[in-house]
Write an enzyme that holds these catalytic residues in place. Structure first.
Site, PDB file in Angstrom:
ATOM      1  N   GLY A 113      14.042  17.680 -12.904  1.00  0.00           N
ATOM      2  CA  GLY A 113      12.696  17.135 -13.035  1.00  0.00           C
ATOM      3  C   GLY A 113      12.577  16.209 -14.226  1.00  0.00           C
ATOM      4  CB  SER A 114      14.212  16.211 -17.561  1.00  0.00           C
ATOM      5  OG  SER A 114      13.691  17.419 -18.056  1.00  0.00           O
ATOM      6  CE1 TYR A 140       9.050  20.109 -21.228  1.00  0.00           C
ATOM      7  CE2 TYR A 140       9.474  20.556 -18.906  1.00  0.00           C
ATOM      8  CZ  TYR A 140       9.938  20.308 -20.183  1.00  0.00           C
ATOM      9  OH  TYR A 140      11.288  20.253 -20.419  1.00  0.00           O
ATOM     10  CG  ASP A 239       5.794  16.957 -12.604  1.00  0.00           C
ATOM     11  OD1 ASP A 239       6.442  17.687 -11.840  1.00  0.00           O
ATOM     12  OD2 ASP A 239       6.118  16.747 -13.789  1.00  0.00           O
ATOM     13  CB  VAL A 241       9.096  19.357 -11.282  1.00  0.00           C
ATOM     14  CG1 VAL A 241      10.301  20.143 -11.794  1.00  0.00           C
ATOM     15  CG2 VAL A 241       9.425  17.870 -11.208  1.00  0.00           C
TER      16      VAL A 241
END
Length: 440
Positions: A113-114, A140, A239, A241
């Site tokens: 995910g980063s 995050y 997001d 993730v």
């Protein structure tokens, strides 16, 4: 070579960099089966965290193991960068069938995910020629330069946001310091003053604020935010993730919020336990420039085959619907524990993404200190269950077990949670016990 009998914890401390470690207990593993991690001693520990959400089908799932073995025995290259391979192309087609959106979309593959968040941030600002993004306090989006730069978690203050990032509050129904209307008004005020909307490329949204405390947004807030952004030509990036792929009771968590994202980010569970992430978006963004976000081993046939098997299992077994019913039962039973333990202030979440907010006092809703949270996690490990904490004050127990978890295993976990909270209240865990395990 390590000496026979030396502790893996000692060896780990000697050779593994602190910048890549996040430990909540002394748990060390040599294997896994289903919902259980197998310690070096052979003891089985129930994993209620799904290894941070990555073990979406648990451990050693036969479909994933078979897919990996078959792909590794006859590897069609080691990359998607230089040559297309069947597994990666089929995976992209499968993802596009599961994630709703405009017809002319493309898929980018990464490892986590980063890197997916990093890719999205870079390519969106480049393609739109707009330098700014909107994100949330408490969010995050990853741990690479680009994805960190659009994150707003208190654990990330060691790295400054990128210039031009606008962080706004994520309204929390349990601690309503800012209402949904107030947050939207604040954004509109910034658009009228210090942040001209024509400078903003995208808004990054977590449809359920995960590491920020498993916060479920107020009804209608995110769709109202989307309406504002659409008015100004600002792309909506969701997001998924940690909460996508069936975890919240729907294949896509954003569907709970009536969102129609331009860009979707996937990671963690996508690979069924092996490194895999994806960004899905419109062609005019994703085809911005050849090799703009290239990684040599991304989209390799082994990880792609594992991901394809993972998605097939989720779809074929209806694990999204199963997560909805099991999650409802889990939350109901956790709320029953709140009648026994005053420390439980709130139980919230969607499906099998659940947070338990721990408080000193239910009236003031003041969070417990991190030492208390850490002690409960430590004691639960001693009793045979693994999970960890999130939240801006590190006071929220997070439960994201494999979607394949059985109801009997949930009951086992609940019994351990119950006893762990009681044992900590009676002083069975010391500050010294947890001192090495308050890293986040």
């Amino acid at each position: 070579m390590a000496q026979a009998g030396s502790s893996i914890l000692v060896r780990d401390a000697r050779v593994i960099a602190d910048i890549g470690r996040l430990r909540f207990s002394p748990l060390t593993v040599k294997g896994g089966r289903g919902s259980y991690l197998i310690e070096q001693t052979g003891r089985e520990v129930l994993d209620l965290s799904g290894c941070g959400g990555a073990a979406i089908l648990g451990y050693s799932h036969p479909a994933v193991a078979e897919a990996i073995g078959s792909a590794a025995k006859n590897m069609a290259g080691a990359s998607l960068l230089l040559y297309p391979n069947e597994a990666a192309v089929s995976l992209a087609e499968k993802i596009l069938s599961l994630v709703p959106g405009a017809p002319d979309r493309r898929v980018w593959f990464g490892h986590s995910g980063s890197d997916a968040g990093d890719c999205a941030q870079r390519v969106i600002t480049a393609a739109t020629k707009r330098p700014r993004v909107i994100s949330f306090i408490g969010s995050y989006h990853g741990n690479l330069t680009g994805s960190m730069s659009v994150s707003g978690h208190t654990a990330m203050t060691h790295t400054l946001p990128r210039a031009g990032t606008v962080l706004i509050p994520y309204p929390d129904p349990y601690r309503p310091q800012f209402s949904a209307a107030e947050v939207l008004n604040l954004l509109e005020y910034q658009f009228r003053t210090t942040c001209p909307p024509e400078q903003v490329a995208a808004v990054f949204i977590e449809p359920l604020l995960s590491d920020g405390g498993v916060v479920v947004p107020p009804p209608g807030f995110l769709s109202a935010l989307q309406t504002i952004c659409r008015k100004h030509g600002i792309l909506v990036v969701v997001d998924e993730v940690k909460v996508g792929l069936g975890r919240t009771g729907l294949i896509n968590c954003f569907e709970h919020e009536d969102l129609e994202p331009d860009i979707v980010i996937l990671g963690k569970g996508l690979g069924g336990g092996v490194p895999m992430s994806a960004v899905i978006g419109p062609r005019h963004v994703m085809d911005h420039a050849t090799a703009f976000a290239m990684q040599t081993t991304a989209g390799n046939p082994v990880c792609s085959a594992a991901a394809l098997a993972t998605l097939s299992v989720i779809s074929d077994l209806g694990l999204d619907r199963r997560a909805a019913s099991l999650g409802e039962h889990f939350c109901h039973r956790l709320r029953a524990l709140a009648e026994k333990h005053e420390i439980i202030g709130d139980v919230r979440g969607r499906g099998l993404a659940i947070g338990v907010d721990l408080v000193r006092d239910r009236q003031t809703r003041e969070p417990v200190p991190v030492t208390t949270t850490a002690k409960i996690i430590y004691r639960a490990y001693e009793l045979g269950a693994a999970f960890y904490y999130v939240g801006l004050r590190a006071n929220v127990l997070e439960f994201m077990p494999p979607l394949t978890i059985q109801q009997a295993e949930i009951e086992q976990g609940l019994a351990i949670i119950d006893q762990a909270i009681g044992d900590v209240a009676s002083g069975k865990v010391s500050d010294a016990d947890v001192a090495p395990y308050m890293m986040w």
